[in-house]
Design an enzyme around this catalytic site. Structure first.
Site, mmCIF file in Angstrom:
data_model
loop_
_atom_site.group_PDB
_atom_site.id
_atom_site.type_symbol
_atom_site.label_atom_id
_atom_site.label_comp_id
_atom_site.label_asym_id
_atom_site.label_seq_id
_atom_site.Cartn_x
_atom_site.Cartn_y
_atom_site.Cartn_z
ATOM 1 N N CYS A 2 0.881 -1.172 0.000
ATOM 2 C CA CYS A 2 0.000 0.000 0.000
ATOM 3 C C CYS A 2 0.911 1.213 0.000
ATOM 4 O O CYS A 2 1.557 1.523 1.008
ATOM 5 C CB CYS A 2 -0.910 0.003 1.227
ATOM 6 S SG CYS A 2 -1.914 1.509 1.364
ATOM 7 N N GLU A 113 -4.013 0.913 -6.226
ATOM 8 C CA GLU A 113 -3.082 -0.119 -6.698
ATOM 9 C C GLU A 113 -2.981 0.012 -8.211
ATOM 10 O O GLU A 113 -3.897 0.511 -8.875
ATOM 11 C CB GLU A 113 -3.548 -1.526 -6.322
ATOM 12 C CG GLU A 113 -3.480 -1.847 -4.841
ATOM 13 C CD GLU A 113 -2.072 -1.877 -4.268
ATOM 14 O OE1 GLU A 113 -1.099 -1.655 -5.029
ATOM 15 O OE2 GLU A 113 -1.942 -2.106 -3.058
#
Length: 234
Positions: A2, A113
């Protein structure tokens, strides 16, 4: 991993959402492109440093993203400590002391992402709850004292293996803590924190293709999370 997320909720909304008892945070501007080393909101539970206090109190604080271990020689190591893997977080020297008693929740509207395409470029996706509810990402926080005796408080996001629903975009995902487990996760006196490590869950999450403008950390604004048409070569 992340490496970017969005956190645009107002402080007073987070105070209510997370049932915070002690507000120790200044107001942050809405941030649709949170990047490492930025200041972020964190919910944690600590015994206040006031006379007679004996129980941990849920607090909202502002921390810097990128954990700096207490033994670090300088804070630059934090840029390499933005994530902690769930598989090793309880044992890795950089994280194990924080995992034992300094766990936190990092509120997010969603995270980004990047999925590779056949044209050797990556398509960003904004992953968020379909109902718009807040994500509570599992995190750790740590204290570091500089040579002038000033304290720096930093944090990291715990990641885990992504489920099939999201794993086709990226194989790692933030570990999310469900609302009914917030109290246990935040409890610095929980007897066996390893019991709190849960598998990833993609339930209730959706992945929306968004503009590549998010690639540049200088870009910021609600337009970054607006849906765009996904490329055909995915």
């Amino acid at each position: 991993m992340c490496g970017r997320y969005a956190s645009a909720r107002k402080r007073h909304d987070l105070l209510e959402e997370f049932e915070v008892e002690l507000d120790s945070a200044e107001e942050l501007e809405p941030d649709y492109n949170v990047a490492p080393t930025k200041e972020v909101y964190a919910v944690l539970s600590r015994v206040p440093k006031v006379e007679g206090a004996t129980r941990p109190v849920r607090q909202l604080r502002v921390l810097r993203w990128g954990l700096v271990p207490s033994w670090a020689k300088d804070p630059s190591i934090g840029s390499k400590m933005i994530n902690a893997r769930v598989e090793t977080v309880a044992d890795k020297p950089a994280f194990r002391r924080a995992f034992a008693s300094r766990r936190c929740l990092l509120p997010a509207d969603g995270y980004y992402e990047w999925m590779p395409t056949e044209q050797k470029r990556k398509q960003p996706y904004f992953i968020h709850r379909a109902d718009g509810d807040v994500l509570a990402m599992a995190g750790l926080y740590e204290f570091w004292k500089d040579p002038e005796d000033d304290w720096l408080v930093t944090c990291t996001v715990i990641t885990t293996t992504a489920e099939d629903e999201l794993g086709h975009i990226h194989d790692r995902t933030p570990m999310l803590i469900q609302r009914d487990r917030w109290s246990q996760w935040l409890d610095p006196r929980f007897p066996d924190p390893k019991e709190l490590l849960v598998p990833a869950t993609g339930r209730g999450l959706v992945a929306t293709p968004v503009s590549t403008a998010v690639n540049n950390v200088r870009n910021n604004g609600p337009e970054l999370i607006e849906a765009v048409e996904a490329p055909l070569d995915l």
